[in-house]
Write an enzyme that holds these catalytic residues in place. Structure first.
Site, PDB file in Angstrom:
ATOM      1  N   CYS A  59       1.070  -1.131   0.174  1.00  0.00           N
ATOM      2  CA  CYS A  59      -0.495  -0.405   0.092  1.00  0.00           C
ATOM      3  C   CYS A  59       1.231   1.037  -0.107  1.00  0.00           C
ATOM      4  O   CYS A  59       2.402   0.952  -0.069  1.00  0.00           O
ATOM      5  CB  CYS A  59      -1.527   0.131   1.331  1.00  0.00           C
ATOM      6  N   ALA A  62       3.083   1.487   2.953  1.00  0.00           N
ATOM      7  CA  ALA A  62       4.862   0.782   2.452  1.00  0.00           C
ATOM      8  C   ALA A  62       5.074   1.572   1.766  1.00  0.00           C
ATOM      9  O   ALA A  62       6.433   1.286   2.053  1.00  0.00           O
ATOM     10  CB  ALA A  62       4.140  -0.654   2.116  1.00  0.00           C
ATOM     11  N   ARG A  93      12.462  -3.737   6.932  1.00  0.00           N
ATOM     12  CA  ARG A  93      13.355  -3.998   5.555  1.00  0.00           C
ATOM     13  C   ARG A  93      14.962  -3.792   4.989  1.00  0.00           C
ATOM     14  O   ARG A  93      15.167  -3.255   4.481  1.00  0.00           O
ATOM     15  CB  ARG A  93      12.735  -2.612   4.943  1.00  0.00           C
ATOM     16  N   HIS A 192       5.801   6.049  -2.965  1.00  0.00           N
ATOM     17  CA  HIS A 192       6.881   6.813  -2.376  1.00  0.00           C
ATOM     18  C   HIS A 192       6.466   8.419  -3.731  1.00  0.00           C
ATOM     19  O   HIS A 192       7.469   9.647  -2.870  1.00  0.00           O
ATOM     20  CB  HIS A 192       7.961   6.569  -4.578  1.00  0.00           C
TER      21      HIS A 192
END
Lengths: 538, 461
Positions: A59, A62, A93, A192
């Site tokens: 999503c 994230a 991550r 992003h």
């Protein structure tokens, strides 16, 4: 296993689509392209995920908190929402980081959250958020705090940006918020973009201190998974290239604040960070170059491009020296693994750049990529940036803010004149360009966007590749089907794979996977030869 | 230092959770639903939830964790998720063909107030549910309770949707609700019951789903899991034994109310005494003899404890995790003469505090216990900084404290991302107790071997 297959790629595509309800089949059909370099085939990308199909995607939150903001060690992230989102993005991550000393700040091992409860959903969470920021300040004394919104925050209408402004004034530190609710956009990609916007607005350009160095650059879209950024940093240092900031891996707040003083931006992951490159060019006059440090040849090429850009003979000389120092070990490893890996096949379904970059490494070891695709990319990542003007913005992307950027009245300084850029382009340097993945892939290979679980299983069944690259959710399903799966998000907790040293690591890792003897033990002896021929007379 | 900003000075916090000792409801519902045979868990919300839950379960089990999502967009979040869920149902049955879909909600769909039964009805009237296929649901708002609550809610839904008291005739079987334990634990509970000669329906049952053998053929729906047919018969069982008050209690009570099946709510059978109560309850309610083989297993655990007591005596332990596990584990540690001095769970619950008080109330040591808001690993770490412990028992996130403070860690609970074993070897029952004790002893003895002066380095221990 051979590359030759009875089915033509067009037939394979039909096979993949067969099971879907008509409407889904129509949609998926546009996301599956039989590649033909030079034929400018169009692929559907960055469109809504089909509900229920088992996509690889995550999503917006994230993409924002997990990918772009998370790896900067001294910006404290607070997740505003129920506990889950902050929990799942806690240290999962593998962004490595190296604070300058034992006492320098590093918040990456901490997960902080407002842990919203029902009463906040009903009456609003702003009060709790303010208090949480105060408590975070008291506990950590950070210079900057990032607030990340989760799904319910947008729905109940908490004004996180107002809270950020107010608390920023009260505490005298930089506090900014991200409206990165999970439902925004169609994948991580929206996150992003949102992250890029806010970092650009609230961090970049805060500190005009210039480092006294000749070749100042930023590295964009490198997240230091498994220590990749460390390898690249080492190469820069040996070449005499000054790295101001990496967005975002082994990165710190100060570097981000000064990043506008660099003279060149290198873009690794085009998908997640191209917005930043564009905005910095418009506002400060810094050109950008798409590079790839995955693959030894690609790394050499990237370093040479930097030297060429700075038009410096001394830099070019240093770059050649470093390449010459590194290449022999790569060649030795390459020759060794080729004896066992040449001709084997790979598939890559990952990210918004890696499915492209890692094909280089497979090529270097003599392996062939027969199918690849991205999880959250846009058309330009496949077809190249030339298609940008023709991409239609749909309802899901329209709500993601596009910042209107203008040249900074004082600080805009074109690093190259128009003539210089023209000359460099004439020399073949693709400044501000990215040609995408498809031109680099073989004719008749299958390019598939947003692959789902069903299609993955079919591909495995039809092609039986020697190695399949994806993420954690796919990993064990692929291996249960008898095909080794390399995780290219987390690197299976290995790496680094960047640069020359990374290439050698990758060669041997793939060699181990595709040639491991364990795969020959899947069938028990009695399954291999069920017929009893000779037995004891009892 | 990995956790360099954690100071020994404990500040009052009312709003900020740091390093949580819990996660959110939906993952519990997803895990429980995987314990139904042929079931596709479905997350009704944005796709990130499903991706995060599947990733966490996969990292923990090193197995595929299949689940689907409604993939909400902004439009769905404004106008409601009906269209997405109906489309998902159609796609899931067409593409993956499960026997049953188990829908759970998320904070997103709960905040907008999607009515799942109404949407399921809609899917049915639209002809999207093929003949013989089933759909169940539970509500799992992430802003209430924790992952444990979500697990309990999905298990309760299994009763609400399936349990029937058919003929009115009692079947010669007992329902076992195992609580949130590992596939290996469910397998061990079944084995123990089998050894006792007790016929059981165990639900959920993730053995054979999340510990699947490698065959070279991937199955969407592996052999394991409780079948719907078996679930339907739970209303005719003689009794229900719920293991774990928080995770299994609500389902057991619902079954009692719905089908008049009497229930016993016990602790998870972790350690000697809790396993004793489990076995003894089976004996009493079914009027059966405990076989010699079971008593022998008990004797072996007892023997091991007596043989090694000197190494566990007065060792101070910090524990974090989920209420049902912590109650049973604390009891076992006390029985080993250990001192569980710090106990933390992010899952709220007053009853938990009472239960812990009962377990450690008569002990000589003073303990800090906290549940719910403010009960996080950061606080526990601060307590440790103030007065050290000899051992940490909890999930993988404890490794950061373990390294910084140089305290050994036994991995127990959820999630365990960095070691194997928990999927395959049980910690319940007498044999599980032996394994738990072995893990505890090994880290303590390794520590003694590492730290002792050379002259007192022991060959025999």
């Amino acid at each position: 296993m051979t590359v030759e297959n009875e089915l033509s790629p067009t037939k394979v595509k039909e096979e993949l689509l067969k099971v879907f309800p008509a409407k889904v089949a129509r949609k998926r059909s546009k996301a599956i392209v039989v590649n033909e370099p030079g034929a400018s085939r169009q692929i559907q990308a960055n469109t809504r995920t089909v509900p229920g199909i088992i996509s690889m995607r995550g999503c917006c939150y994230a993409g924002c908190k997990g990918v772009v903001i998370g790896p900067t060690r001294d910006v404290l992230s607070i997740t505003h929402g129920p506990i889950g989102c902050g929990f799942y993005s806690w240290l999962t991550r593998r962004n490595q980081t190296r604070p300058a000393s034992d006492t320098d700040p590093n918040y990456m091992t901490y997960s902080t959250s407002t842990d919203m409860q029902e009463s906040e959903i009903i009456f609003g969470g702003e009060k709790k958020l303010k208090q949480a920021i105060e408590e975070a300040y008291e506990a950590f004394k950070p210079e900057a705090i990032a607030i990340h919104s989760t799904c319910p925050v947008g729905l109940i209408g908490d004004d996180v940006h107002q809270v950020a402004r107010e608390m920023s004034r009260q505490l005298g530190i930089n506090i900014f918020a991200f409206s990165c609710e999970g439902y925004k956009g169609v994948s991580q990609s929206a996150g992003h973009h949102i992250a890029n916007n806010q970092v650009f607005k609230h961090i970049v350009g805060r500190d005009d201190t210039t480092v006294d160095a000749k070749f100042r650059i930023n590295l964009l879209g490198e997240y230091n998974i498994g220590g990749d950024a460390f390898v690249i940093e080492d190469l820069f240092e040996r070449c005499g290239i000054e790295l101001i900031c990496t967005f975002c891996g082994n990165s710190d707040y100060e570097g981000m604040c000064r990043s506008h003083t660099a003279d060149l931006n290198l873009v690794m992951c085009h998908r997640s960070i191209n917005y930043m490159a564009d905005m910095m060019e418009t506002k400060y006059g810094i050109p950008w170059l798409k590079v790839n440090f995955i693959g030894a040849e690609a790394t050499a090429k990237a370093l040479r491009k930097i030297a060429q850009y700075f038009e410096s003979a001394s830099l070019a000389e240093k770059v050649e020296k470093v390449i010459a120092e590194e290449m022999p070990a790569v060649k030795t490893a390459q020759q060794d693994v080729k004896t066992r890996c040449e001709g084997k096949t790979a598939m890559l379904f990952v990210g918004g750049s890696r499915a492209h970059h890692y094909q280089e490494l497979f090529r270097e070891m003599g392996m062939k990529t027969i199918s690849a695709g991205y999880e959250f990319a846009h058309r330009d990542d496949y077809e190249g940036r030339d298609v940008l003007p023709s991409i239609k913005v749909d309802a899901d992307s329209r709500n993601i803010e596009e910042l209107k950027i203008e040249a900074d009245p004082k600080r805009y300084r074109p690093r190259k004149t128009k003539e210089q850029i023209k000359a460099l382009k004439a020399e073949g340097m693709a400044i501000g360009e990215y040609k995408g993945m498809m031109p680099d892939m073989d004719k008749n290979s299958l390019v598939i966007d947003d692959l789902n679980h069903y299609e993955m299983e079919k591909l495995l069944e039809i092609y039986k590749p020697d190695v399949y690259c994806a993420g954690i959710k796919e990993k064990y399903a692929v291996q249960k089907a008898g095909v080794p799966c390399k995780q290219l998000h987390s690197y299976d907790y290995g790496g680094p794979y960047a640069g020359f040293k990374g290439a050698v690591n990758f060669f041997y890792e793939i060699d181990r996977m595709v040639n491991s003897r364990i795969w020959s033990y899947v069938q028990a002896p009695w399954q291999q030869r069920p017929q009893l021929e000779v037995g004891y007379v009892l | 230092m990995l956790l360099r900003h954690t100071s020994s000075e404990v500040q009052q916090r009312g709003a900020l959770t740091i390093n949580p000792a819990k996660t959110c409801q939906p993952i519990g519902a997803m895990y429980a639903a995987l314990g139904i045979h042929g079931c596709m868990p479905h997350s009704h919300g944005s796709q990130g939830c499903c991706a995060y839950h599947r990733s966490a379960l996969t990292r923990h089990y090193k197995e595929p964790a299949m689940a689907t999502t409604s993939s909400f967009t902004e439009g769905a979040s404004v106008f409601g998720g009906q269209a997405n869920l109906v489309a998902a149902i159609n796609n899931i049955f067409t593409i993956y063909n499960p026997d049953i879909i188990a829908v759970h909600t998320t904070c997103l769909s709960e905040t907008i107030g999607d009515d799942i039964p109404q949407i399921i009805q809609r899917a049915e009237s639209d002809g999207k549910i093929p003949e013989g296929k089933l759909l169940i649901h539970c509500n799992t708002p992430s802003y209430v309770g924790s992952h444990v609550t979500g697990f309990a809610n999905m298990v309760k839904s299994m009763v609400t949707y399936f349990s029937e008291s058919g003929s009115g005739k009692k079947l010669n079987q007992v329902n076992i609700i195992p609580g949130w334990v590992e596939p290996a634990d469910m397998r061990e509970i079944k084995r123990l019951c089998g050894e006792m000669g007790v016929k059981t329906v165990i639900f959920p049952d993730t053995s054979g789903v999340l510990d699947v053998a490698m065959t070279g053929k991937a199955e969407h729906f592996p052999k394991g899991g409780v079948t719907v047919e078996a679930l339907k018969t739970t209303g005719d069982s003689k009794a229900t034994i719920a293991l774990g008050e928080v995770t299994s209690g609500p389902a057991a009570k619902a079954l009692d109310v719905k089908c008049n099946v009497p229930c016993e709510i016990l602790d998870l059978p972790i350690g000697l005494a809790a396993t004793d109560r489990f076995i003894d309850t089976l004996r009493k309610i079914l009027h059966i003899e405990v076989p010699e083989t079971v008593t022998e297993q008990r004797g072996r655990l007892l023997d091991m404890i007596m043989d090694t007591q000197q190494y566990t005596y007065k060792k101070r332990v910090a524990l974090w995790g989920d209420p049902d596990q912590l109650v049973a584990l604390a009891e076992f540690l006390v029985l080993l003469d250990m001192e569980p001095v710090y106990i933390v769970t992010g899952t709220p619950g007053k009853n938990f505090l009472k239960r812990i008080e009962k377990v450690i109330g008569n002990c000589a040591f003073k303990a800090e216990v906290k549940a719910g808001a403010g009960a996080d690993m950061y606080l526990m770490h601060q307590w440790i900084k103030n007065e050290k412990v000899d051992l940490l028992i909890g999930n993988t996130y404890g490794k950061y404290i373990s390294r910084d403070e140089d305290i050994p860690l036994v991995r127990f609970g959820f999630p365990i991302f960095d070691r194997v074993g928990h999927q395959y070897f049980p910690t319940v029952g007498y044999r599980g107790g032996m394994r738990l004790l072995e893990m505890i002893l090994n880290v303590l003895l390794d520590r003694q071997d590492r730290d002792c002066p050379e002259e007192s380095f022991e060959l025999v221990m």
